[in-house]
Enzyme design. Structure first.
Site, PDB file in Angstrom:
ATOM      1  N   ASP A  26      13.201  80.265  74.154  1.00  0.00           N
ATOM      2  CA  ASP A  26      14.607  80.185  73.746  1.00  0.00           C
ATOM      3  C   ASP A  26      15.543  81.101  74.532  1.00  0.00           C
ATOM      4  OD1 ASP A  26      13.618  82.514  72.506  1.00  0.00           O
ATOM      5  OD2 ASP A  26      14.987  82.295  70.811  1.00  0.00           O
ATOM      6  N   TYR A  84       1.856  77.792  75.241  1.00  0.00           N
ATOM      7  CA  TYR A  84       1.907  76.796  74.178  1.00  0.00           C
ATOM      8  C   TYR A  84       1.853  75.397  74.760  1.00  0.00           C
ATOM      9  CZ  TYR A  84       7.099  76.638  74.725  1.00  0.00           C
ATOM     10  OH  TYR A  84       8.386  76.530  75.180  1.00  0.00           O
ATOM     11  N   TRP A  99      -0.792  79.719  71.783  1.00  0.00           N
ATOM     12  CA  TRP A  99      -1.767  80.769  72.079  1.00  0.00           C
ATOM     13  C   TRP A  99      -0.938  81.967  72.534  1.00  0.00           C
ATOM     14  CZ3 TRP A  99      -2.181  75.719  73.387  1.00  0.00           C
ATOM     15  CH2 TRP A  99      -3.349  75.040  73.049  1.00  0.00           C
ATOM     16  N   ARG A 100      -0.371  82.676  71.608  1.00  0.00           N
ATOM     17  CA  ARG A 100       0.489  83.757  72.077  1.00  0.00           C
ATOM     18  C   ARG A 100       0.309  85.065  71.329  1.00  0.00           C
ATOM     19  NH1 ARG A 100       6.163  80.917  70.758  1.00  0.00           N
ATOM     20  NH2 ARG A 100       5.805  80.517  68.586  1.00  0.00           N
ATOM     21  N   ASN A 164      17.440  81.776  65.492  1.00  0.00           N
ATOM     22  CA  ASN A 164      16.253  80.999  65.906  1.00  0.00           C
ATOM     23  C   ASN A 164      15.036  81.270  65.022  1.00  0.00           C
ATOM     24  OD1 ASN A 164      17.229  79.311  67.817  1.00  0.00           O
ATOM     25  ND2 ASN A 164      16.747  80.634  69.565  1.00  0.00           N
ATOM     26  N   ARG A 166      11.738  80.851  63.224  1.00  0.00           N
ATOM     27  CA  ARG A 166      10.493  80.079  63.355  1.00  0.00           C
ATOM     28  C   ARG A 166       9.511  80.616  62.320  1.00  0.00           C
ATOM     29  NH1 ARG A 166      13.772  78.086  65.831  1.00  0.00           N
ATOM     30  NH2 ARG A 166      13.856  77.464  68.014  1.00  0.00           N
ATOM     31  N   ALA A 255      19.313  72.595  72.726  1.00  0.00           N
ATOM     32  CA  ALA A 255      20.743  72.332  72.452  1.00  0.00           C
ATOM     33  C   ALA A 255      21.434  73.640  72.073  1.00  0.00           C
ATOM     34  CB  ALA A 255      20.892  71.316  71.325  1.00  0.00           C
ATOM     35  N   GLY A 256      20.837  74.350  71.120  1.00  0.00           N
ATOM     36  CA  GLY A 256      21.442  75.609  70.661  1.00  0.00           C
ATOM     37  C   GLY A 256      21.436  76.674  71.751  1.00  0.00           C
ATOM     38  N   ASP A 257      20.363  76.744  72.511  1.00  0.00           N
ATOM     39  CA  ASP A 257      20.256  77.763  73.569  1.00  0.00           C
ATOM     40  C   ASP A 257      21.319  77.540  74.640  1.00  0.00           C
ATOM     41  OD1 ASP A 257      17.942  78.495  72.181  1.00  0.00           O
ATOM     42  OD2 ASP A 257      16.625  77.348  73.512  1.00  0.00           O
TER      43      ASP A 257
HETATM   44  P1  ADP Z   1      19.811  74.210  67.477  1.00  0.00           P
HETATM   45  O1  ADP Z   1      19.204  73.662  68.754  1.00  0.00           O
HETATM   46  O2  ADP Z   1      19.907  75.709  67.501  1.00  0.00           O
HETATM   47  O3  ADP Z   1      19.240  73.640  66.212  1.00  0.00           O
HETATM   48  P2  ADP Z   1      22.089  72.489  66.951  1.00  0.00           P
HETATM   49  O4  ADP Z   1      21.205  71.308  66.737  1.00  0.00           O
HETATM   50  O5  ADP Z   1      22.920  72.937  65.820  1.00  0.00           O
HETATM   51  O6  ADP Z   1      21.343  73.766  67.543  1.00  0.00           O
HETATM   52  O7  ADP Z   1      23.031  72.108  68.176  1.00  0.00           O
HETATM   53  C1  ADP Z   1      23.686  73.060  68.974  1.00  0.00           C
HETATM   54  C2  ADP Z   1      24.878  72.422  69.625  1.00  0.00           C
HETATM   55  O8  ADP Z   1      24.454  71.312  70.424  1.00  0.00           O
HETATM   56  C3  ADP Z   1      25.875  71.847  68.649  1.00  0.00           C
HETATM   57  O9  ADP Z   1      26.800  72.814  68.194  1.00  0.00           O
HETATM   58  C4  ADP Z   1      26.562  70.789  69.506  1.00  0.00           C
HETATM   59  O10 ADP Z   1      27.533  71.384  70.341  1.00  0.00           O
HETATM   60  C5  ADP Z   1      25.416  70.290  70.377  1.00  0.00           C
HETATM   61  N1  ADP Z   1      24.823  69.087  69.766  1.00  0.00           N
HETATM   62  C6  ADP Z   1      23.640  68.983  69.105  1.00  0.00           C
HETATM   63  N2  ADP Z   1      23.411  67.718  68.709  1.00  0.00           N
HETATM   64  C7  ADP Z   1      24.478  66.988  69.138  1.00  0.00           C
HETATM   65  C8  ADP Z   1      24.866  65.601  69.069  1.00  0.00           C
HETATM   66  N3  ADP Z   1      24.097  64.686  68.457  1.00  0.00           N
HETATM   67  N4  ADP Z   1      26.022  65.228  69.649  1.00  0.00           N
HETATM   68  C9  ADP Z   1      26.820  66.134  70.278  1.00  0.00           C
HETATM   69  N5  ADP Z   1      26.527  67.437  70.374  1.00  0.00           N
HETATM   70  C10 ADP Z   1      25.380  67.865  69.818  1.00  0.00           C
END
Ligand code: ADP
Length: 302
Positions: A26, A84, A99-100, A164, A166, A255-257
């Site tokens: 991450d 992993y 395996w960490r 994050n 886990r 996405a979040g990272d």
């Molecule tokens: P994480 O990966 O930490 O669970 P999220 O799923 O909340 O994070 O997504 C992080 C960011 O990625 C969101 O704030 C948004 O900007 C983008 N994102 C995630 N899913 C979508 C989607 N289906 N459409 C558009 N943007 C998305």
């Protein structure tokens, strides 16, 4: 700083069991995306511990080629990186095997090189870490890390943190709650995801999550929630920002990272919070359109 290290993904799906090697985790994902955005304008250094084996060497050279400074990566003689495996079933569902327990990153802030690491880190402006960083550190290293954070902030350094969460990395939910709240309390910028907040703290709305985190002491909070609105709290006020749902969602890993990297890039470049949400969302949208945690991206512009 720190996190998981090497991953293998089953690409054959047949008896031959061929695996593809990838490096990530991450916090590295965020470092990678920040480096892609900032180029040389921001010095992005990654902190972890690896071994002195050929895979560790290859990992360091891969990070460095991606523009991430590897000078602060400790090399522990005889240690080998954490590992992993990601397996994808016939429905495209991914599952993970780890395996960490012996991963050298767990020894950070406890090694003989820790004093050098701390003095180098004190020269930096921002320190970014996650709940995974905190979960993998041994308890003495974790204590030393929080002490370091105090010195870092006393010298004017700023802290950014993503929960994050886990569950499998923590001994118990209570332990996770108390350590994560300690991190929120010192966060200049908290970048939680609503899913993680509901899982660990049982909050029932994004606003409740924001209120909980700011009460602990976090100064600025940007709460992600998939395709739903991002809530940003700063200077005592909460704003909501719409997210335009992506047309192409291939793989939401990272996405979040990547959002965090875009948000940090904007804020570190002097942009306001609405511009930072736009930059984060732009980067995340590019990342989820492609397969894998680490993909090529076009930096957002302001
Ligand atoms: P994480 O990966 O930490 O669970 P999220 O799923 O909340 O994070 O997504 C992080 C960011 O990625 C969101 O704030 C948004 O900007 C983008 N994102 C995630 N899913 C979508 C989607 N289906 N459409 C558009 N943007 C998305």
């Amino acid at each position: 700083m720190s996190g998981e290290n090497i991953s293998g993904e089953n690409i054959s799906g047949n008896q031959d069991e061929l695996y593809q090697k990838r490096y990530g985790g991450d916090t590295y994902n965020t470092a990678y995306y920040l480096a892609q955005c900032a180029k040389s304008a921001i010095d992005v250094s990654y902190v972890t511990a690896l071994g002195d084996d050929t895979i560790s060497e290859d990992m360091i050279s891969t990070f460095s080629t991606a523009g991430v400074n590897t000078d602060l990566i400790e090399k522990i003689p005889g240690a080998v990186p954490g590992l992993y495996a990601i397996q994808t079933d016939e429905h495209g569902e991914r599952s993970f095997l780890y395996w960490r327990s012996e991963a050298p990153a767990r020894q950070l802030f406890q090694t003989p090189q820790s004093e050098t690491l701390k003095s180098e880190l004190l020269k930096k402006d921002w320190l970014y870490f996650s709940g995974i960083t905190l979960a993998i550190l041994h308890s003495k290293g974790r204590e030393a890390f929080f002490e370091f954070c105090q010195d870092f902030q006393a010298k004017g350094g700023k802290i950014a943190f993503d929960i994050n969460y886990r569950p499998r990395l923590w001994v118990s939910k209570d332990e996770a709650r108390s350590i994560i709240d300690k991190a929120y309390a010192i966060s200049d910028l908290a970048l939680p995801s609503y899913d993680d907040e509901t899982l660990l703290f049982k909050v029932s709305s994004p606003q409740e999550a924001i209120d909980r985190i700011t009460k602990l002491g976090a100064k600025e909070v940007a709460l992600k929630n998939g395709a739903e609105e991002v809530y940003v709290h700063s200077h005592g006020e909460t704003e909501k920002h719409d997210i335009i749902p992506a047309n192409i969602v291939t793989d939401t890993t990272s996405a979040g990272d990547s959002f965090n990297a875009g948000y940090l890039y904007a804020r570190l470049s002097g942009q306001d919070t609405p511009a930072a949400v736009k930059a984060g969302a732009n980067l995340a949208k590019q990342v989820i359109a492609k397969a894998g945690a680490i993909v090529p991206v076009t930096p957002p512009t302001f």
